[in-house]
Structure formats: C-alpha cells, structure tokens
Design a protein around this motif. Structure first.
Motif, PDB file in Angstrom:
ATOM      1  N   LYS A  31       2.265   1.793  -3.369  1.00 17.01           N
ATOM      2  CA  LYS A  31       1.293   2.187  -4.294  1.00 17.01           C
ATOM      3  C   LYS A  31       1.379   3.819  -4.024  1.00 17.01           C
ATOM      4  O   LYS A  31       1.358   4.567  -5.149  1.00 17.01           O
ATOM      5  N   ASP A  79       0.852  -1.157  -0.030  1.00 16.48           N
ATOM      6  CA  ASP A  79       0.078   0.210  -0.186  1.00 16.48           C
ATOM      7  C   ASP A  79       0.723   1.365  -0.017  1.00 16.48           C
ATOM      8  O   ASP A  79       0.623   2.242  -0.626  1.00 16.48           O
ATOM      9  N   LYS A 112       4.194   5.616  -5.518  1.00 15.80           N
ATOM     10  CA  LYS A 112       4.676   5.503  -6.729  1.00 15.80           C
ATOM     11  C   LYS A 112       3.504   6.489  -7.233  1.00 15.80           C
ATOM     12  O   LYS A 112       3.827   7.374  -8.064  1.00 15.80           O
ATOM     13  N   GLU A 113       2.517   6.316  -6.787  1.00 14.15           N
ATOM     14  CA  GLU A 113       1.196   7.299  -7.533  1.00 14.15           C
ATOM     15  C   GLU A 113       1.372   8.492  -7.322  1.00 14.15           C
ATOM     16  O   GLU A 113       0.934   9.726  -7.928  1.00 14.15           O
ATOM     17  N   GLU A 166       9.968  -1.657  -9.951  1.00 14.55           N
ATOM     18  CA  GLU A 166      10.019  -2.754  -9.201  1.00 14.55           C
ATOM     19  C   GLU A 166      10.422  -3.932  -9.411  1.00 14.55           C
ATOM     20  O   GLU A 166      10.082  -4.937  -9.321  1.00 14.55           O
TER      21      GLU A 166
END
Lengths: 200, 200
Positions: A122, A119, A125-126, B175
């Motif tokens: 994510k 999580d 990265k986002e 990744e």
C-alpha cells in the motif's frame, strides 16, 4: 519514572525522524528489504534498537513509513509544455540520473517484499507508483483533448506499463541503471509511436 | 573410509539433482533469494545440509545452478507463422498463465540478488533472459526481411524492454501476474504500432 516521562523520552524530532527514514531508504537500496536488519538501521543512525522498536514496532512498519516519507506525493509544479512529447520529456528530466538510479535500486529492493506485506504494498503504491501515474494520466488527457492522441487509442491504458516497464527492464537487460538519455530515446522510439502521437 | 568411498557417497543421481533444483526454484519464487536458507532447502528436499554444502559449496552456487537448470536454453521448436503479429502471439502462447506467473515470481525473487552476485547475474542472463531475446531477435529479423518493419525503425532495439518491462510492470502496477491475454493485447496495442508493423 512516570508514564509521562517515558512518553516524552520516546519522542524524536522531525529532523531526526527524516534522517532515520533516509537511512532506511539507503539501506533498502543497498541490500534490499529481506537483508535489511534493525541492527543495521540502529548502527547507521546511531540509535538503539530499543528506540526503533518502541517508535515503529518493527521492520515492516519502519520501512513502510520510510517509503511514505521518501518522496513527496504531490507534483513539483505541473508540467504543461503544449505537446505530449514536450510533457513526457519534461517529466523525465525532473529526475536526474542519480535520482533515477536511486529509484531503480529502491524498486528492486522492495520488489519481493511488497508481495506478502499488504501494508508495504500500500505504501509503495500510494507513494511511489500512483503519484507518477496520476501525472502521466493528466499529461495524456491533455494530449487527447488537443487531438494529439485518439481517445480510443488502445495504447493509452498501457502507458504506465511502457514507462515503468522500461525503467525496470533497463537494469535487468543492459546492466546499467535507467538514465534520462535512455528514457528520452525510449519515449521517442516507443511511447509516442505506440500512441500515434507526433514524433520528432 | 577411503577417498574413493567418500567421493562415491557424495554423488547424487541426475533425477535427485533435478528434484533439488526444482525445490530451490520453488523456494526462490516463494520467499526470494535473501530469505532462502540452506535449512529450508534441506527440509523441503529431505536432504542434509552437509550434503548440500559438500555438493554445491554454498547458497550462491546452488541457486545459480538451479537457475541454469530451470529452463532449457534452446527453443522448443522455431516459431515462424509468416507475420510478425503471428510470431509474437505464438511466442507468448508457448507459456501458459501458470508458467508466466512462475517466471514473474522468479524474476522478483532474483531481482535484488543478481546485483552484487556476478555469477548469479550471469546464470540469470544466460539462461532466463538471453534465450528469449535471441528468439525475439530472429522473429524481428524475419519481419524486417519481409518488409513488415523498416530496418532503421528506432523501436527495434527496445523490443526486449517493451516485452520484459510489461511483464515486470504488470504485477507492480495491477497486482496481478502477467497472463497470455494481457500480453497479447499489449503486443497489439503497443509493440506492433511502435514498430510500425501491421495490426489487426
């Protein structure tokens, strides 16, 4: 106490929420994810640990939310100077040296934690990586369209690695944070020649 | 018990010491510096915490020693293929993909800790960064001597940032750990063109 009253009492204002996320990011830059404790967040923000746990569930959720909150995903006005060099310099100059030092410290503080915490990866990265990458992508596409860079140039796919890599390697190799001056000379010496684009 | 007997009992064999350092490096790669505990080192190496503290004083000293031990500072035979491309490829091919993944994990595990721990930073630089950099320096000097790269090429000073940066950025952006294939194509697409050196 009714359920309703409990729900109301646990609500916090958006200003207070923003303050809290900023404190979490500050702590991440100072001590990193592993050493960050809910106790430290509670102390720095003068809140109770119970409130923090009730509102966010735990450290992983709180940190991911803080990362999501930290930087606007969108761009602060499109950059379009008419040349690739101009665009890359303009993108670099949008963060002052203090902001760059903060980003570099945050990257360091999260580097280990994003592995093994999907999580958080994510959110990282986002909200920290992809918006920057999308912006580089647009700038590069225009350079290809203008004929400054060949569409089949093999260095195109590596621009994120060149830029983010230099940013990360600066602290490791030279024991100083990345600065505008460092990145501008790196763009001129490395990124533009690798792309076969016009240099000064 | 005499002083002499105590001193003798605290001595450990070089084999045992090497085993211990390898376990520390393993833990660093798995959980990072902050989350690494003396309890975990003791458990993994079947030693007592008392022994660890008596022998190394504390976590910072033990980790710095393990880093110093981990990789031979010297080169495993000089690389000299006659071209810059050949030399850079040969340097890359000396570590297999598994070793690269391990180095990348170790870099991540130490990234935060080296800030604010001068002794660890020193060990990290002297034993993990500088030997590699010295080798790149020799390879580049020969390329300049042969006339493959101009002595005043502005990209020369940034080769460490290009290489180590790509290495670090690979995991963050894609990744996946850096591999031989990734680094070889990065050398051909970015490093050689930035240096104005012959490409395939």
């Amino acid at each position: 106490m009714t359920e309703f009253a409990t729900a109301r009492r646990s609500r916090i204002t958006p200003e207070r929420e923003a303050e809290l996320y900023e404190a979490v990011l500050e702590l991440l830059r100072e001590v990193g994810y592993d050493a960050l404790t809910m106790d430290a967040v509670a102390a720095r923000t003068r809140s109770s640990k119970a409130t923090l746990y009730r509102q966010w569930g735990g450290k992983a959720e709180l940190v991911a939310k803080a990362v999501r909150h930290g930087k606007p995903g969108g761009s602060v006005g499109e950059v379009d100077t008419g040349t690739l060099r101009g665009d890359l310099h303009a993108l670099t100059l949008r963060s002052d040296d203090c902001e760059m030092e903060q980003s570099s410290a945050l990257m360091r503080g999260l580097a280990m934690a994003v592995h093994g915490n999907p999580d958080l990866l994510k959110a990282f990265k986002e909200h920290l990586v992809e918006p920057e990458m999308a912006e580089f992508g647009r700038v590069l596409q225009r350079a290809v369209d203008r004929g400054e860079v060949r569409a089949d140039c093999p260095a195109l796919q590596f621009v994120p690695h060149m830029m983010i890599g230099a940013f990360a390697a600066r602290t490791m190799l030279d024991e100083q944070p990345p600065t505008q001056a460092f990145l501008l000379s790196y763009i001129d010496a490395v990124v533009l020649p690798a792309l076969g684009a016009p240099t000064p």
